[in-house]
Design a protein around this motif. Sequence first.
Motif, PDB file in Angstrom:
ATOM      1  N   LEU A   1       0.164   0.019  -1.430  1.00 38.99           N
ATOM      2  CA  LEU A   1       0.546  -1.360  -1.110  1.00 38.99           C
ATOM      3  C   LEU A   1       1.611  -1.811  -2.092  1.00 38.99           C
ATOM      4  CD1 LEU A   1      -0.057  -3.881   0.620  1.00 38.99           C
ATOM      5  CD2 LEU A   1      -1.743  -4.539  -1.109  1.00 38.99           C
ATOM      6  N   SER A   2       2.759  -2.267  -1.549  1.00 39.64           N
ATOM      7  CA  SER A   2       3.851  -2.730  -2.395  1.00 39.64           C
ATOM      8  C   SER A   2       3.606  -4.187  -2.798  1.00 39.64           C
ATOM      9  CB  SER A   2       5.150  -2.623  -1.593  1.00 39.64           C
ATOM     10  OG  SER A   2       6.142  -3.437  -2.138  1.00 39.64           O
TER      11      SER A   2
ATOM     12  N   GLY B   1       4.049  -6.706  -0.078  1.00 42.71           N
ATOM     13  CA  GLY B   1       3.169  -6.667   1.098  1.00 42.71           C
ATOM     14  C   GLY B   1       3.397  -5.472   2.000  1.00 42.71           C
ATOM     15  N   THR B   2       4.493  -4.747   1.779  1.00 41.10           N
ATOM     16  CA  THR B   2       4.753  -3.531   2.565  1.00 41.10           C
ATOM     17  C   THR B   2       3.667  -2.509   2.236  1.00 41.10           C
ATOM     18  OG1 THR B   2       7.112  -3.973   2.459  1.00 41.10           O
ATOM     19  CG2 THR B   2       6.472  -1.719   2.969  1.00 41.10           C
ATOM     20  N   ARG B   3       3.185  -1.839   3.283  1.00 43.96           N
ATOM     21  CA  ARG B   3       2.119  -0.868   3.054  1.00 43.96           C
ATOM     22  C   ARG B   3       2.558   0.476   3.595  1.00 43.96           C
ATOM     23  NH1 ARG B   3      -4.042  -2.475   4.577  1.00 43.96           N
ATOM     24  NH2 ARG B   3      -4.993  -0.456   4.153  1.00 43.96           N
ATOM     25  N   LYS B   4       2.274   1.519   2.848  1.00 43.94           N
ATOM     26  CA  LYS B   4       2.718   2.853   3.267  1.00 43.94           C
ATOM     27  C   LYS B   4       1.532   3.812   3.285  1.00 43.94           C
ATOM     28  CE  LYS B   4       4.961   5.886   0.525  1.00 43.94           C
ATOM     29  NZ  LYS B   4       6.042   6.592  -0.185  1.00 43.94           N
ATOM     30  N   TRP B   5       1.445   4.565   4.358  1.00 42.29           N
ATOM     31  CA  TRP B   5       0.406   5.593   4.439  1.00 42.29           C
ATOM     32  C   TRP B   5       1.049   6.966   4.494  1.00 42.29           C
ATOM     33  CZ3 TRP B   5       0.191   1.309   7.824  1.00 42.29           C
ATOM     34  CH2 TRP B   5      -0.856   0.421   7.581  1.00 42.29           C
TER      35      TRP B   5
ATOM     36  N   ASP C   1       9.128  -0.247  -4.422  1.00 43.04           N
ATOM     37  CA  ASP C   1       8.245   0.189  -5.518  1.00 43.04           C
ATOM     38  C   ASP C   1       7.225   1.242  -5.081  1.00 43.04           C
ATOM     39  OD1 ASP C   1       7.043  -1.737  -3.949  1.00 43.04           O
ATOM     40  OD2 ASP C   1       5.954  -2.700  -5.568  1.00 43.04           O
ATOM     41  N   VAL C   2       7.065   1.445  -3.766  1.00 48.33           N
ATOM     42  CA  VAL C   2       6.176   2.522  -3.325  1.00 48.33           C
ATOM     43  C   VAL C   2       6.980   3.581  -2.534  1.00 48.33           C
ATOM     44  CG1 VAL C   2       4.029   1.201  -3.369  1.00 48.33           C
ATOM     45  CG2 VAL C   2       5.384   1.197  -1.276  1.00 48.33           C
TER      46      VAL C   2
END
Length: 370
Positions: free
Chosen positions: A71-72, A75-79, A338-339
């Motif tokens: 989770l950035s 709010g951006t989320r990466k899987w 950041d992620v």
Amino acid sequence: MPNLLDYDLDGLAAWFAGLEEKPFRARQVMRWMHREGCDDFGAMTDVARALRTKLKALAEIRAPVPLRDSLSADGTRKWLFDVGGANAVETVFIPEAGRGTLCVSTQAGCALECAFCATGGQGFNRNLGTAEIVGQLWLANRLLGPAGGRGGGEDNGRVISNVVMMGMGEPLANFDNVVAALRVMLDDHAYGLSRRRVTVSTSGIVPAIDRLREECPVALAVSLHAPDDALRDRLVPINRKYPLRDLMAACRRYLERAPRDFVTFEYVMLAGVNDSDAHARALVVLVRETPCKFNLIPFNPFPRSGFARPPVERVRRFASILSEAGIVATTRRTRGGDVAAACGQLAGQVQDRTRRASAVRPLPMMEVCS
Ligand code: SAH
Ligand code: SF4
């Protein structure tokens, strides 16, 4: 054992016909799988008990397995998803006011080797199957929870209102699986997304753009990145096969059937390479007869890329030349930096089956200056 996430509605109905079951059974199961996010035949309460037992024995509902969830701060989320054989692909959820966009991958790696792209630099392993493409949406919906979270679509009340095929891979190089996945995304018995809110991004495979227009027209984004063939040949090597003249003609043909009346041109801004006033003016001439909008993407760096992002002022000036010529030009804000979830940074984990000499082969910058 067939994975039912691999089928669009017609495919599922055909599979049910093989079991001598009526098409409405396929619609029921489709709704359970995709609207309810259900992967357990036993829980499909309005499906006849005998059929549920049969389905349990004959089929499965299997989405990719998430290996990592980041989770950035924005709010951006990466899987990171396991796709077998030591390969993993990435999916990114980008929440914005009034909409939530899921960026999905279509291949493990990419064979097209664009000079500035981390995915292209790592080589190609294989196409993702329909279940692996749709599975990214299936799982993201489950993990993001019911509507009411950030984002929230207009047309279906879910958190994910838009899908963009801008993750790892070239969607049109995996045509059949991508089209089946698109059909599931659009189907009212599944996700019910509007054609205008599902975007295929391509580096410009001309015959496949024509096929997409015939078989499943959705919003189209084309990765342009250069105003002339000499520069584009170097940045986007597929241009050597399908040069700009053919690409522009394909875009205009596409618009005859497209759900939107413009094509989006993506343009990654590379300092000293494709970002001068002259490049902007040449673009204006190039797209004169093609209704379009531009999406400028300041280059997102990754190790050993050999490229740099231009200063903010340069991007602004470039955008203003396009705007003054009457072309809508937006600049993509970097999200999830950041992620490592920003455009072009998705690298997942790819075992290169093409066995290239090195993982990342950047072009020296001086070589691509024009
Ligand atoms: N293969 C497809 C879709 C995936 S790439 C295509 O090329 O269109 C999605 C977008 O990210 C493309 O426009 C691509 O050119 C851009 N991109 C790739 N690497 C990038 C980087 N390092 N920085 C910014 N954008 C990049
Ligand atoms: Fe492949 Fe798109 Fe990356 Fe080019 S930019 S290498 S087509 S993923």
